[in-house]
Design a protein around this motif. Structure first.
Motif, short mmCIF file in Angstrom:
data_model
loop_
_atom_site.label_atom_id
_atom_site.label_comp_id
_atom_site.label_asym_id
_atom_site.label_seq_id
_atom_site.Cartn_x
_atom_site.Cartn_y
_atom_site.Cartn_z
N TYR A 162 0.85 -1.13 -0.32
CA TYR A 162 -0.08 0.23 0.52
C TYR A 162 1.21 1.36 0.23
O TYR A 162 1.94 0.92 -0.12
CB TYR A 162 -0.79 0.05 1.74
CG TYR A 162 -0.20 0.41 2.92
CD1 TYR A 162 0.32 1.06 3.48
CD2 TYR A 162 0.41 -1.03 2.98
CE1 TYR A 162 1.24 0.78 4.56
CE2 TYR A 162 0.64 -1.10 3.75
CZ TYR A 162 1.14 0.24 4.57
OH TYR A 162 1.80 -0.01 6.02
N HIS A 222 -3.90 9.17 6.74
CA HIS A 222 -2.88 8.46 5.71
C HIS A 222 -2.70 9.68 5.12
O HIS A 222 -2.77 9.97 3.84
CB HIS A 222 -3.83 8.62 4.86
CG HIS A 222 -4.42 6.59 4.55
ND1 HIS A 222 -5.85 6.05 4.53
CD2 HIS A 222 -4.57 6.22 5.96
CE1 HIS A 222 -5.87 4.45 5.72
NE2 HIS A 222 -5.04 4.84 6.04
N ASP A 240 4.63 4.35 8.72
CA ASP A 240 3.81 3.02 7.97
C ASP A 240 3.56 2.48 6.89
O ASP A 240 3.92 3.12 5.83
CB ASP A 240 1.96 3.88 8.37
CG ASP A 240 1.21 2.95 8.12
OD1 ASP A 240 1.32 1.47 7.82
OD2 ASP A 240 -0.17 2.39 8.18
N ASP A 273 1.87 -5.24 7.29
CA ASP A 273 2.07 -3.79 7.39
C ASP A 273 2.32 -3.38 8.71
O ASP A 273 1.40 -3.43 9.75
CB ASP A 273 -0.57 -3.83 7.68
CG ASP A 273 -0.88 -2.27 7.50
OD1 ASP A 273 0.27 -1.77 7.95
OD2 ASP A 273 -1.72 -2.04 7.20
N HIS A 305 -7.15 -4.97 11.49
CA HIS A 305 -8.12 -6.13 10.39
C HIS A 305 -7.49 -6.18 10.20
O HIS A 305 -6.22 -6.76 9.90
CB HIS A 305 -7.65 -4.02 9.49
CG HIS A 305 -6.23 -3.70 8.64
ND1 HIS A 305 -5.42 -4.57 8.15
CD2 HIS A 305 -5.94 -2.40 9.30
CE1 HIS A 305 -5.04 -3.83 8.31
NE2 HIS A 305 -4.52 -3.05 8.67
N HIS A 311 -5.78 -4.91 3.45
CA HIS A 311 -7.29 -4.55 4.61
C HIS A 311 -8.47 -6.02 3.78
O HIS A 311 -8.58 -5.97 2.92
CB HIS A 311 -8.02 -3.37 4.60
CG HIS A 311 -7.70 -2.04 4.66
ND1 HIS A 311 -8.09 -0.98 4.27
CD2 HIS A 311 -6.73 -2.14 5.77
CE1 HIS A 311 -6.90 -0.10 4.98
NE2 HIS A 311 -5.94 -0.61 6.31
N GLU A 315 1.92 -0.22 15.21
CA GLU A 315 1.08 -1.06 14.21
C GLU A 315 1.97 -2.52 14.31
O GLU A 315 3.05 -2.85 13.45
CB GLU A 315 0.76 -0.78 12.57
CG GLU A 315 -0.01 -1.41 12.18
CD GLU A 315 -0.30 -0.98 10.83
OE1 GLU A 315 0.04 -0.34 10.03
OE2 GLU A 315 -1.40 -1.80 10.36
#
Ligand code: GLY
Ligand code: MN
Ligand code: MN
Length: 505
Positions: free
Chosen positions: A288, A302, A319, A331, A416, A423, A471
């Motif tokens: 991503y 974001h 991230d 992620d 998630h 995702h 994360e």
């Protein structure tokens, strides 16, 4: 400027060819299509994913007895004009075929219903992959087709190669329409299509379907394909660990690049570029768009513009995730002090986020609900922001579903599912996802954060402009969970020590 009368009648769609002259003489055609040696043997061997993909297809087969299931890979998305993004197949296609970066655009996987038990591996379906095989060197496609011709795109697998690689019967895409139409009709075999992935396949199926209502069961297939991916098999877990390990190496490269980032006017791009270069070298891509958010930008959830400076004394929220060649992605977020040492205020915020993450991770075990993970993190966040005097109510009142005031500083969810899509499993039903019960083999993120915008008048000045997210990627085990990201420093002390060690080298 005047219209040129000679060319204005030319259809717009053909004008892309106006920029070059391709010889069309018979002499050229004969010459360019002759004199080539035998095709190179690609040396294809059976994919390590093949047996796992077969087991996944068998599980899907059991859910839809008697129906014909159609799962297209998709087509490349247009970036601009005649330039496409790098092709990436739909996750359901990758999951059911085991094909990663070596797959083919326009391919379609069909599970044909057969007599129960007479299908692949004793299932009720026989799988066939329909695709465009490479054209011979004696054809015009070879040198003139920029999408498929091997002169343009390099050696491509023949149907036999695909069969060796996947263990799935491979046939020419030209046969798809007839294969789908076979036994179809009002009283015939129902077709269930993963719709919206390949327009051409959507159209073929629409033409074949006699019964309008059939389209509505397509949603059951999309849902099943998402839910089939909720629990990862051994091969997927290994690929996710590989993606995470490669991501951790990328984070280390970013730390080493921080002096270059602080020296550049757009240091965030130095960070993004460092990670992207690593992802392309060691994996397929990033999973991503990287968020490289320095200073106040870290409070934009974001932030992907990544065009700001990276300054000494500020935090860098990174991230980022490497997507492995198998297309499984990590992620991961760490919030790093640019100069290697957290200030007291930064540490204070970081510690709360870390405590929230630890509480969520401690709660994870088979039998609890996915939503309980979020609740565990939120209890900590509400408690601490209340203790700092930021809330007009108590933590308990804030946690009431009708209040949730603490969410002003963390408006996103805590977790998630993660897999082929960052995702993952997005079409799963709520009772399988948010209200679903955790099972061993599920992989998801734990990513609490606190974001204090610089113009947030409700927080003390010393905290304004600080954004922290941590994360991690976890896999549910028989009695708890394991951090796939456990090798990456998490506590403030460990982050500082890790950064210092990297900078010494
Ligand atoms: N990187 C997007 C997310 O954390 O969900
Ligand atoms: Mn995430
Ligand atoms: Mn993330």
């Amino acid at each position: 400027m005047t219209d040129s009368p000679e060319t204005s009648d030319q259809p717009l769609g053909t004008r892309g060819g106006n920029r070059s002259l391709r010889p069309t003489s018979k002499r050229f055609l004969d010459f360019v299509t002759s004199g080539w040696g035998p095709r190179t043997d690609l040396g294809v061997t059976r994919s390590p994913a093949a047996d796992f993909a077969a087991a996944r297809r068998a599980r899907l087969s059991a859910r839809f007895p008697g129906a014909r299931l159609v799962v297209p890979a998709g087509t490349p998305a247009v970036r601009s004009n005649d330039t496409d993004f790098r092709f990436r197949p739909h996750a359901a296609f990758a999951h059911l075929t085991g094909l990663g970066m070596e797959q083919e655009p326009q391919a379609v996987l069909v599970l044909h219903p057969v007599e129960d038990g007479a299908g692949d591996g004793g299932s009720g379906h026989h799988a066939v992959l329909y695709l465009n095989p490479p054209a011979g060197r004696d054809t015009e496609e070879f040198f003139a087709d920029s999408a498929h011709g091997e002169f343009w795109v390099g050696a491509r697998p023949a149907l036999a190669d695909i069969e060796v690689l996947t263990g799935i019967t491979a046939e020419h895409l030209d046969g798809l329409r007839d294969a789908l139409a076979k036994d179809a009709g009002a009283d015939g075999v129902a077709i269930l299509l993963l719709a919206g992935v390949d327009e051409a396949v959507d159209e073929v199926v629409a033409q074949i379907r006699a019964d309008e209502a059939a389209g509505r069961s397509d949603e059951r297939l999309a849902e099943a394909l998402s839910e089939l991916r909720l629990v990862k098999d051994e091969h997927e877990l290994a690929q996710l660990q590989l993606a995470v390990d490669t991501t951790i190496e990328g984070f280390a490269k970013v730390v080493r690049a921080l002096p270059a980032a602080t020296a550049h006017r757009r240091g965030e791009r130095v960070v993004e570029g460092t990670f992207l270069g690593h992802a392309r070298q060691e994996g397929n891509d990033v999973g991503y768009h990287t968020i490289a958010a320095a200073g106040e930008h870290a409070t934009t959830l974001h932030w992907t513009d990544n065009d700001g400076a990276v300054r000494d004394g500020e935090l860098l929220l990174l991230d980022a995730g490497v997507e492995a060649d198998s297309l499984y992605t990590a992620d991961v977020t760490r919030t790093l002090p640019v100069n290697g040492t957290y200030t007291d205020a930064q540490r204070k915020v970081y510690q709360v986020v870390l405590d929230a993450a630890d509480a969520a991770i401690a709660a994870i075990r088979p039998g609890i609900r996915f939503r309980d993970v979020h609740a565990a993190a939120m209890a900590v966040i509400a408690d601490r922001v209340a203790a700092w005097g930021l809330l007009p109510v108590s933590a308990a009142e804030s946690l009431d579903p009708d209040a949730q005031l603490h969410r002003r500083w963390m408006v996103h969810g805590t977790s998630h599912h993660l897999g082929l899509d960052v995702h993952d499993c997005a079409q799963a039903r709520a009772e399988m996802y948010l209200d679903g019960v955790l099972e061993p083999g599920m992989v998801f993120t734990v990513e609490p954060g606190l974001y204090f915008k610089s113009d947030d008048l409700l927080v003390p000045e010393e905290l304004r402009g600080i954004g922290v997210r941590i994360e991690d990627d976890v896999v549910v085990t028989e009695d708890g969970c394991r951090l796939l990201t456990g090798a990456l420093a998490r506590t403030p002390d460990d982050v500082e020590a890790w950064m210092a060690a990297l900078r010494e080298r």
